[in-house]
Enzyme design. Sequence first.
Site, PDB file in Angstrom:
ATOM      1  N   MET A   1       0.870  -1.169   0.000  1.00  0.00           N
ATOM      2  CA  MET A   1       0.000   0.000   0.000  1.00  0.00           C
ATOM      3  C   MET A   1       0.910   1.223   0.000  1.00  0.00           C
ATOM      4  O   MET A   1       1.726   1.398   0.909  1.00  0.00           O
ATOM      5  CB  MET A   1      -0.911  -0.005   1.217  1.00  0.00           C
ATOM      6  CG  MET A   1      -1.871  -1.174   1.275  1.00  0.00           C
ATOM      7  SD  MET A   1      -2.915  -1.392  -0.193  1.00  0.00           S
ATOM      8  CE  MET A   1      -3.805   0.176  -0.230  1.00  0.00           C
TER       9      MET A   1
ATOM     10  N   GLY B   1       6.809  -2.343   6.849  1.00  0.00           N
ATOM     11  CA  GLY B   1       6.430  -0.943   6.894  1.00  0.00           C
ATOM     12  C   GLY B   1       5.042  -0.700   6.353  1.00  0.00           C
ATOM     13  O   GLY B   1       4.089  -0.501   7.087  1.00  0.00           O
ATOM     14  N   CYS B   2       4.899  -0.734   5.042  1.00  0.00           N
ATOM     15  CA  CYS B   2       3.607  -0.476   4.418  1.00  0.00           C
ATOM     16  C   CYS B   2       3.201  -1.634   3.527  1.00  0.00           C
ATOM     17  O   CYS B   2       2.458  -1.473   2.570  1.00  0.00           O
ATOM     18  CB  CYS B   2       3.668   0.822   3.612  1.00  0.00           C
ATOM     19  SG  CYS B   2       4.033   2.254   4.613  1.00  0.00           S
ATOM     20  N   GLY B   3       3.714  -2.796   3.800  1.00  0.00           N
ATOM     21  CA  GLY B   3       3.422  -3.946   2.964  1.00  0.00           C
ATOM     22  C   GLY B   3       2.246  -4.742   3.463  1.00  0.00           C
ATOM     23  O   GLY B   3       1.746  -4.532   4.565  1.00  0.00           O
TER      24      GLY B   3
ATOM     25  N   ARG C   1      -0.605   6.522  12.159  1.00  0.00           N
ATOM     26  CA  ARG C   1      -1.541   6.841  11.088  1.00  0.00           C
ATOM     27  C   ARG C   1      -2.349   5.591  10.769  1.00  0.00           C
ATOM     28  O   ARG C   1      -1.960   4.475  11.119  1.00  0.00           O
ATOM     29  CB  ARG C   1      -0.816   7.345   9.846  1.00  0.00           C
ATOM     30  CG  ARG C   1       0.045   6.297   9.161  1.00  0.00           C
ATOM     31  CD  ARG C   1       0.721   6.865   7.921  1.00  0.00           C
ATOM     32  NE  ARG C   1       1.536   5.845   7.266  1.00  0.00           N
ATOM     33  CZ  ARG C   1       1.061   4.973   6.394  1.00  0.00           C
ATOM     34  NH1 ARG C   1      -0.228   4.986   6.076  1.00  0.00           N
ATOM     35  NH2 ARG C   1       1.851   4.084   5.826  1.00  0.00           N
TER      36      ARG C   1
END
Length: 266
Positions: free
Chosen positions: A46, A110-112, A207
């Site tokens: 993402m 992280g953002c995976g 977040r």
Amino acid sequence: METAFPVLHDVRPLRVREQAELHQRAVPEEQPVAIVCNGTTLAVMMATPADLEDFGVGYLISEAIVDSSADVERSEVVAHQQGIEIRHWISPAKAQRMLARRRQMVGPTGCGLCGIESLEQAMRDLPPVRSSLRVQAAALRQAVADLRALQVLNASTRGVHAAALWHPEQGHRLVREDVGRHNALDKLIGAMATTGTPPGVLLLTSRVSIDLIQKAALAAFPIIAAISVPTNRAIEAAESAGITLVGVARDDGFEIFSHPGRIAGC
């Protein structure tokens, strides 16, 4: 020239301070982005849909699949209904390294989306969250403020996230911390499962992206309150799943991005 995608969305959350009022806010866009090399999907992340070719090349270098951008023979960015593909082509010699490296790669933290290998999987349907839970606005603000004192690891390091379970009648039930915001939530959900603790209000010090909404929906949290701004995809997912999503939660107030009916006194 790289295709331009929107990176910001304008939304109108209900801002709760001394009184409640609608206001305009820009929230970041996120899209499922598949990194594909020689026809093989390496990861779906993402990500903010900007500088995507740089993102793809950087991923190949940081994962030791190639040594430099010169090893990438060709690249293209392809938009799909479900998301975006960054397609790279590398030499047969580098492709052999890629296949060997892929067997050893750990899930991104992280953002995976760990274990996800297609755009369709990244945007999966969520079960509806149904709950009669309601909380007072003032109590929610206080719960967010009180969480800081319960972050033992963060007090020593100033470098970890927290995910906490709070209930208006029982207070803070469980708090878990981790350097990864996804990990902190997974720890909390695991603690709830092993102790038989039912869901209530999920408090997050990070977040909120769509993957956290997905995890929260599967754990049946009806309300999420986070100190930061959610992404546009997170707002859409929360709305669809029936989750009350509160962001920018601070001592002096917060903003409600979906299903405001569960927040009273505002």
